[in-house]
Design an enzyme around this catalytic site. Sequence first.
Site, PDB file in Angstrom:
ATOM      1  CG  HIS A 185      36.918   2.515  71.045  1.00 51.64           C
ATOM      2  ND1 HIS A 185      38.018   3.336  71.072  1.00 51.64           N
ATOM      3  CD2 HIS A 185      35.861   3.307  70.738  1.00 51.64           C
ATOM      4  CE1 HIS A 185      37.648   4.577  70.804  1.00 51.64           C
ATOM      5  NE2 HIS A 185      36.344   4.582  70.588  1.00 51.64           N
ATOM      6  CD  GLU A 186      32.225   2.139  70.245  1.00 52.73           C
ATOM      7  OE1 GLU A 186      31.592   2.918  71.000  1.00 52.73           O
ATOM      8  OE2 GLU A 186      32.879   2.517  69.265  1.00 52.73           O
ATOM      9  CG  HIS A 215      33.053   5.488  74.175  1.00 55.20           C
ATOM     10  ND1 HIS A 215      33.851   6.556  74.524  1.00 55.20           N
ATOM     11  CD2 HIS A 215      33.381   5.183  72.885  1.00 55.20           C
ATOM     12  CE1 HIS A 215      34.628   6.871  73.499  1.00 55.20           C
ATOM     13  NE2 HIS A 215      34.365   6.041  72.501  1.00 55.20           N
TER      14      HIS A 215
END
EC number: 3.4.24.-
Length: 380
Positions: free
Chosen positions: A33-34, A37
């Site tokens: 997920h990170e 980003h």
Amino acid sequence: MNDILHALFSTQGFVLGTLLPFLFVLTVVVFVHEMGHYLVGRWCGIGVKAFSIGFGPELFGFSDSHGTRWKLCAIPLGGYVKFVGDMNATSSQPTSEEMDTLTEEERKVAFHTQPIWKRAATVVAGPLFNFLLTIIVFTVLFSAYGRYVAEPMVAEVTADSPAAKAGILPGDRFVSVDGSKVETFGDVQRLVSGRAGDTITFVMLRDGKEVTVTAAPRLMDQEDALGNKVKVAVIGVVNNKELGQPRFITYTPVGAVAAAVEETGHVIQRTGQFLQRFVVGREDKCQLGGPVKIADMAGKAAKLGFEWLVQLIALLSVGIGFLNLLPIPPLDGGHLLFYGVEAVIRRPVSDRMMEMAYRVGLLLVLGFMGFVFWNDLFGC
């Protein structure tokens, strides 16, 4: 003492049997997920100060040539990417005083000085990478193991069940469920299992003719593959080998990707359906778990084999991605909501409105976290 050590550190004990699988599952999902980003943010020219798995005190880390601090922190229940200009881990809008502390070079690569599309792309990349992870996992599993499917036939009808009351008979074949065409018995189960109490229209093929009936599935206690007690909506029909004619499907690489995308879409749809029904009180609260339940499931999955642990990662990844897209600050969806408003009114949302929204949103998120913790420990 030996008994205590064995209970903690044996492969069936808490540390190796539950804690490590839980940390592995959660770390993979959070990292992906990170990383979404981070990668899209860097591609958009945004500076990154920190990439963290976990919160709180740093356990260990290193700084790369771009000045990004990569670190593992003590509380492993999440993570964050801190961009240049972020004054906290939620990437909330900094005040004018906080922006004044940035140098001219930092302003050029600061997150909040970027065009809306760059900020939106960076934010949405986290959940999208979660969905991509699920697609990749399913692609590998379908390629490696294939899967069994059965014809959507009715072999038996349980007495006094919704199916019996609707007039469904042994030998009927499901054609569609609420307008959705079905090809396998698994399709029927998928379309029914999350809709307890809903009136569903079934088109059945009987003696060469189509017959339309309606039935409302009811909840039944079942045990899933990990041994968890779950409530599943059923109409009371049974398939068997004779009529179902189960067959094994193998996939080409392209076919596996297509099947994985379709399956991921089904999981996303079921997740949204569950949350929608949960909010209006139509789902059992015990079906919703937090870290304690996830840890228990990770331990059970690890005992069954690595492929089960990977499947859990895929399902959890969809859940994390979906929840993050909810339009609630400080979740990713909350940021996207603000960017949408900004695009419409052609100016940033006022600091006052944003602060109020963040406070309300934070209370909602904390309340939800408290609820699932209570559910895990005392509620169910």
